[in-house]
Design a protein around this motif. Structure first.
Motif, PDB file in Angstrom:
ATOM      1  N   LEU A 155       0.851  -1.190   0.000  1.00 55.65           N
ATOM      2  CA  LEU A 155       0.000   0.000   0.000  1.00 55.65           C
ATOM      3  C   LEU A 155       0.886   1.240   0.000  1.00 55.65           C
ATOM      4  N   GLU A 156       0.696   2.090  -0.997  1.00 58.44           N
ATOM      5  CA  GLU A 156       1.563   3.265  -1.143  1.00 58.44           C
ATOM      6  C   GLU A 156       1.337   4.253  -0.006  1.00 58.44           C
ATOM      7  N   ASN A 157       2.439   4.726   0.574  1.00 57.59           N
ATOM      8  CA  ASN A 157       2.343   5.688   1.671  1.00 57.59           C
ATOM      9  C   ASN A 157       1.678   6.988   1.245  1.00 57.59           C
ATOM     10  N   SER A 158       1.802   7.333  -0.039  1.00 61.67           N
ATOM     11  CA  SER A 158       1.230   8.592  -0.512  1.00 61.67           C
ATOM     12  C   SER A 158      -0.294   8.605  -0.427  1.00 61.67           C
ATOM     13  N   ARG A 159      -0.907   7.425  -0.343  1.00 62.67           N
ATOM     14  CA  ARG A 159      -2.365   7.342  -0.281  1.00 62.67           C
ATOM     15  C   ARG A 159      -2.897   7.415   1.151  1.00 62.67           C
ATOM     16  N   VAL A 160      -2.024   7.228   2.124  1.00 61.51           N
ATOM     17  CA  VAL A 160      -2.477   7.023   3.498  1.00 61.51           C
ATOM     18  C   VAL A 160      -2.122   8.204   4.391  1.00 61.51           C
ATOM     19  N   ILE A 161      -3.097   8.611   5.192  1.00 64.94           N
ATOM     20  CA  ILE A 161      -2.864   9.559   6.267  1.00 64.94           C
ATOM     21  C   ILE A 161      -2.784   8.750   7.558  1.00 64.94           C
ATOM     22  N   TYR A 162      -1.642   8.806   8.236  1.00 64.77           N
ATOM     23  CA  TYR A 162      -1.465   8.076   9.489  1.00 64.77           C
ATOM     24  C   TYR A 162      -1.604   9.049  10.655  1.00 64.77           C
ATOM     25  N   GLU A 163      -2.693   8.917  11.372  1.00 65.80           N
ATOM     26  CA  GLU A 163      -2.931   9.756  12.556  1.00 65.80           C
ATOM     27  C   GLU A 163      -2.416   8.989  13.776  1.00 65.80           C
ATOM     28  N   ASN A 164      -1.472   9.544  14.517  1.00 65.90           N
ATOM     29  CA  ASN A 164      -0.780   8.789  15.562  1.00 65.90           C
ATOM     30  C   ASN A 164      -0.924   9.352  16.969  1.00 65.90           C
ATOM     31  N   GLU A 165      -1.957  10.187  17.196  1.00 63.12           N
ATOM     32  CA  GLU A 165      -2.139  10.784  18.519  1.00 63.12           C
ATOM     33  C   GLU A 165      -3.374  10.264  19.258  1.00 63.12           C
ATOM     34  N   ALA A 166      -4.323   9.692  18.540  1.00 60.98           N
ATOM     35  CA  ALA A 166      -5.602   9.291  19.153  1.00 60.98           C
ATOM     36  C   ALA A 166      -5.390   8.187  20.190  1.00 60.98           C
ATOM     37  N   ARG A 167      -6.094   8.338  21.334  1.00 62.35           N
ATOM     38  CA  ARG A 167      -6.011   7.342  22.401  1.00 62.35           C
ATOM     39  C   ARG A 167      -7.344   6.644  22.640  1.00 62.35           C
ATOM     40  N   ASN A 168      -8.404   7.148  22.036  1.00 61.80           N
ATOM     41  CA  ASN A 168      -9.723   6.526  22.189  1.00 61.80           C
ATOM     42  C   ASN A 168     -10.562   6.851  20.960  1.00 61.80           C
ATOM     43  N   THR A 169     -11.792   6.357  20.952  1.00 55.94           N
ATOM     44  CA  THR A 169     -12.641   6.515  19.768  1.00 55.94           C
ATOM     45  C   THR A 169     -12.984   7.976  19.501  1.00 55.94           C
ATOM     46  N   HIS A 170     -13.189   8.737  20.552  1.00 55.61           N
ATOM     47  CA  HIS A 170     -13.475  10.160  20.375  1.00 55.61           C
ATOM     48  C   HIS A 170     -12.308  10.856  19.690  1.00 55.61           C
ATOM     49  N   ASP A 171     -11.095  10.570  20.145  1.00 54.26           N
ATOM     50  CA  ASP A 171      -9.914  11.142  19.493  1.00 54.26           C
ATOM     51  C   ASP A 171      -9.825  10.701  18.037  1.00 54.26           C
ATOM     52  N   ASN A 172     -10.136   9.436  17.772  1.00 49.64           N
ATOM     53  CA  ASN A 172     -10.115   8.925  16.394  1.00 49.64           C
ATOM     54  C   ASN A 172     -10.928   9.815  15.472  1.00 49.64           C
ATOM     55  N   ALA A 173     -12.149  10.127  15.887  1.00 46.54           N
ATOM     56  CA  ALA A 173     -13.052  10.899  15.039  1.00 46.54           C
ATOM     57  C   ALA A 173     -12.588  12.347  14.877  1.00 46.54           C
ATOM     58  N   VAL A 174     -12.297  13.003  15.987  1.00 43.87           N
ATOM     59  CA  VAL A 174     -11.963  14.433  15.955  1.00 43.87           C
ATOM     60  C   VAL A 174     -10.644  14.677  15.232  1.00 43.87           C
ATOM     61  N   MET A 175      -9.635  13.890  15.563  1.00 47.64           N
ATOM     62  CA  MET A 175      -8.312  14.114  14.979  1.00 47.64           C
ATOM     63  C   MET A 175      -8.267  13.709  13.511  1.00 47.64           C
ATOM     64  N   GLN A 181     -10.145  16.379   6.483  1.00 44.25           N
ATOM     65  CA  GLN A 181     -10.976  17.482   5.999  1.00 44.25           C
ATOM     66  C   GLN A 181     -11.953  17.029   4.914  1.00 44.25           C
ATOM     67  N   PRO A 182     -12.851  16.118   5.252  1.00 45.98           N
ATOM     68  CA  PRO A 182     -13.815  15.622   4.256  1.00 45.98           C
ATOM     69  C   PRO A 182     -14.758  16.718   3.796  1.00 45.98           C
ATOM     70  N   LYS A 183     -15.153  16.644   2.543  1.00 41.21           N
ATOM     71  CA  LYS A 183     -16.056  17.645   1.985  1.00 41.21           C
ATOM     72  C   LYS A 183     -17.502  17.154   2.072  1.00 41.21           C
ATOM     73  N   PRO A 184     -18.449  18.078   2.184  1.00 41.57           N
ATOM     74  CA  PRO A 184     -19.856  17.678   2.232  1.00 41.57           C
ATOM     75  C   PRO A 184     -20.237  16.854   1.004  1.00 41.57           C
ATOM     76  N   GLY A 185     -20.988  15.786   1.245  1.00 39.02           N
ATOM     77  CA  GLY A 185     -21.450  14.942   0.162  1.00 39.02           C
ATOM     78  C   GLY A 185     -20.513  13.807  -0.201  1.00 39.02           C
ATOM     79  N   GLU A 186     -19.305  13.798   0.342  1.00 38.88           N
ATOM     80  CA  GLU A 186     -18.365  12.713   0.054  1.00 38.88           C
ATOM     81  C   GLU A 186     -18.768  11.439   0.802  1.00 38.88           C
ATOM     82  N   THR A 187     -18.427  10.299   0.227  1.00 38.01           N
ATOM     83  CA  THR A 187     -18.688   9.009   0.850  1.00 38.01           C
ATOM     84  C   THR A 187     -17.405   8.489   1.480  1.00 38.01           C
ATOM     85  N   TRP A 188     -17.467   8.302   2.796  1.00 38.73           N
ATOM     86  CA  TRP A 188     -16.330   7.757   3.537  1.00 38.73           C
ATOM     87  C   TRP A 188     -16.775   6.484   4.248  1.00 38.73           C
ATOM     88  N   LEU A 189     -16.012   5.416   4.080  1.00 38.81           N
ATOM     89  CA  LEU A 189     -16.286   4.157   4.760  1.00 38.81           C
ATOM     90  C   LEU A 189     -15.553   4.126   6.099  1.00 38.81           C
TER      91      LEU A 189
END
Length: 265
Positions: A155-175, A181-189
């Motif tokens: 998997l190419e690193n250029s495609r992936v954003i690695y978020e490495n600060e989250a400690r719980n599910t709330h952090d996962n979402a916010v960070m 920076q998803p745009k309105p109307g986009e589909t995210w799985l």
């Protein structure tokens, strides 16, 4: 407040997780009986009764089934996907650090499904979110292990954003929201364990991110074999996983991190 709640969730859970608490009660009761205290039979019965209940009934499955069946994958997968979010929780950081190679736990399907989806949707962004999930740990984050594993899987690193600060599910979402920076109307799985999906979806919705659930790592079924075939230690783990999710749902709702106690489709 976040740090305090994070620390309390780890400290309180350690002695009060059902298997540990049942063993503590049984030991207290045995010590009391050894000293001739008749009241000791009650904590012994409570502790042993928990283990008998888990062994003799499918209560561990009953704890998980409502959680795992709350959300399902779309009957028809989306034709276009802007991005894929994979929640941490599948990496065994201690073993990885001890042995020097990526080690995964029972939620490994989060990692494999992330690669499968990345290949199914070659134009989609990938977000992996996971920092340090325990109070006692080394220097590795889940994101650093995920980067090593996924790079080795092509998997190419250029495609992936690695978020490495989250400690719980709330952090996962916010960070992750701040980074992607998803745009309105986009589909995210959203990829996470099926039992963890209700709380995860609730948190991502509260963060302003209407994700499409893509559950993995199912641990329940409806036939007799799935209800009773799991080894005894695994049943205890299932019960504890289910209880922790139910407690987490209530706690997140009380803290205002989700809009409802039990988020649904």
């Amino acid at each position: 407040m976040t740090s305090i709640s994070y620390i309390l969730s780890k400290v309180i859970w350690f002695p009060f997780r059902p298997g540990t608490l049942a063993l503590i009660l049984a030991c207290i009761g045995l010590a009391a009986l050894w000293r001739g205290r008749r009241w000791g039979r009650w904590p012994v019965l409570a502790g042993l009764g928990f283990f008998v209940m888990v062994l003799a009934t499918p209560v561990s499955q009953w704890m998980l089934i409502p959680l795992e069946e709350r959300f399902s994958r779309p009957a028809t997968p989306p034709a276009e996907v802007a991005g894929i979010i994979v929640l941490g929780g599948a990496v065994d950081q201690n073993l990885t650090e001890a042995r020097g190679i990526p080690a995964l736990n029972g939620a490994a399907e989060r990692m494999t499904e992330g690669v499968i989806l990345a290949r199914r949707y070659p134009n989609a962004k990938i977000v992996f979110t996971g920092g340090q999930g325990s109070l006692v740990h080394g220097g590795l984050t889940e994101a650093s292990v995920a980067e090593e594993l996924w790079s080795a899987m092509g998997l190419e690193n250029s495609r992936v954003i690695y978020e490495n600060e989250a400690r719980n599910t709330h952090d996962n979402a916010v960070m992750s929201f701040a980074l992607a920076q998803p745009k309105p109307g986009e589909t995210w799985l959203l990829v996470t364990s099926a039992s963890h999906m209700p709380r995860s979806v609730g948190v991502f919705r509260a963060a302003g991110w209407p994700v499409v659930p893509w559950p993995v790592n199912y641990r329940t079924g409806r036939n007799l074999a799935s209800l009773y075939d799991a080894p005894f230690p695994e049943r205890i783990g299932q019960f504890e996983t289910g209880l922790r999710e139910w407690v987490g749902l209530v706690a997140y709702w009380l803290m205002g991190r989700t809009e409802t106690v039990f988020p649904g489709p």
